[in-house]
Design a protein around this motif. Structure first.
Motif, PDB file in Angstrom:
ATOM      1  N   PHE A   1      51.567  70.211 -29.922  1.00 14.96           N
ATOM      2  CA  PHE A   1      50.298  69.771 -29.360  1.00 14.96           C
ATOM      3  C   PHE A   1      49.150  69.761 -30.370  1.00 14.96           C
ATOM      4  CE2 PHE A   1      52.838  70.964 -25.722  1.00 14.96           C
ATOM      5  CZ  PHE A   1      52.606  69.914 -24.861  1.00 14.96           C
ATOM      6  N   ASP A   2      49.456  70.049 -31.627  1.00 11.24           N
ATOM      7  CA  ASP A   2      48.450  70.043 -32.684  1.00 11.24           C
ATOM      8  C   ASP A   2      47.248  70.910 -32.319  1.00 11.24           C
ATOM      9  OD1 ASP A   2      47.436  69.398 -35.177  1.00 11.24           O
ATOM     10  OD2 ASP A   2      46.402  67.606 -34.438  1.00 11.24           O
ATOM     11  N   VAL A   3      47.548  72.152 -31.939  1.00  6.32           N
ATOM     12  CA  VAL A   3      46.519  73.137 -31.605  1.00  6.32           C
ATOM     13  C   VAL A   3      46.760  74.392 -32.425  1.00  6.32           C
ATOM     14  CG1 VAL A   3      46.160  72.287 -29.246  1.00  6.32           C
ATOM     15  CG2 VAL A   3      47.833  74.104 -29.662  1.00  6.32           C
ATOM     16  N   MET A   4      45.766  75.261 -32.464  1.00  6.32           N
ATOM     17  CA  MET A   4      45.890  76.545 -33.145  1.00  6.32           C
ATOM     18  C   MET A   4      45.501  77.638 -32.152  1.00  6.32           C
ATOM     19  SD  MET A   4      46.539  78.089 -36.103  1.00  6.32           S
ATOM     20  CE  MET A   4      46.108  77.101 -37.500  1.00  6.32           C
TER      21      MET A   4
ATOM     22  N   THR B   1      44.573  85.018 -31.206  1.00  9.66           N
ATOM     23  CA  THR B   1      45.317  86.192 -30.743  1.00  9.66           C
ATOM     24  C   THR B   1      45.320  86.301 -29.228  1.00  9.66           C
ATOM     25  OG1 THR B   1      44.766  87.343 -32.786  1.00  9.66           O
ATOM     26  CG2 THR B   1      45.530  88.699 -30.957  1.00  9.66           C
ATOM     27  N   THR B   2      44.180  86.009 -28.607  1.00  7.70           N
ATOM     28  CA  THR B   2      44.085  86.072 -27.149  1.00  7.70           C
ATOM     29  C   THR B   2      45.051  85.086 -26.503  1.00  7.70           C
ATOM     30  OG1 THR B   2      41.765  86.719 -27.314  1.00  7.70           O
ATOM     31  CG2 THR B   2      42.504  85.883 -25.181  1.00  7.70           C
ATOM     32  N   ASP B   3      45.151  83.889 -27.073  1.00 13.52           N
ATOM     33  CA  ASP B   3      46.074  82.890 -26.550  1.00 13.52           C
ATOM     34  C   ASP B   3      47.520  83.359 -26.685  1.00 13.52           C
ATOM     35  OD1 ASP B   3      43.955  81.098 -26.009  1.00 13.52           O
ATOM     36  OD2 ASP B   3      44.131  80.199 -27.999  1.00 13.52           O
ATOM     37  N   VAL B   4      47.869  83.880 -27.843  1.00 14.61           N
ATOM     38  CA  VAL B   4      49.240  84.330 -28.101  1.00 14.61           C
ATOM     39  C   VAL B   4      49.627  85.437 -27.120  1.00 14.61           C
ATOM     40  CG1 VAL B   4      50.776  85.449 -29.778  1.00 14.61           C
ATOM     41  CG2 VAL B   4      49.199  83.655 -30.525  1.00 14.61           C
ATOM     42  N   LEU B   5      48.721  86.377 -26.919  1.00  7.73           N
ATOM     43  CA  LEU B   5      49.008  87.475 -25.988  1.00  7.73           C
ATOM     44  C   LEU B   5      48.994  87.013 -24.536  1.00  7.73           C
ATOM     45  CD1 LEU B   5      46.938  90.317 -27.680  1.00  7.73           C
ATOM     46  CD2 LEU B   5      49.411  89.935 -27.797  1.00  7.73           C
TER      47      LEU B   5
END
Length: 88
Positions: A57-60, A63-67
């Motif tokens: 999806f060409d996003v980065m 840490t909050t997203d990963v968790l």
């Protein structure tokens, strides 16, 4: 000019990212998956999933997203916050 985030991306691409990253059989229903609900989704696979979704999806993710990526539906919401739209 239309960016990747503005294009209406189908949920099929996200489903495919989950199947690929978690090494699941093609056609596996991932829509109800939650972290560690299947043996394939362990901590290492989680990082592979994050990378696969970011590339797809060409996003980065931060840490909050990963968790927060604790389920398929949570991933949809995270991607929406990054400007990705879904058509169903």
């Amino acid at each position: 000019m239309v960016t990747t985030q503005e294009v209406n991306l189908p949920l099929d691409r996200l489903r495919e990212a989950f199947v690929t990253a978690l090494g699941l059989p093609e056609g596996y229903d991932v829509t109800g998956l939650e972290y560690r609900s299947i043996v394939e989704w362990d901590s290492l696979a989680h990082l592979t999933l994050v990378t696969t979704i970011e590339m797809t999806f060409d996003v980065m993710f931060d840490t909050t997203d990963v968790l927060g990526l604790s389920s398929f539906s949570a991933c949809v919401e995270i991607l929406k916050r990054h400007g990705v739209t879904f058509d169903g």
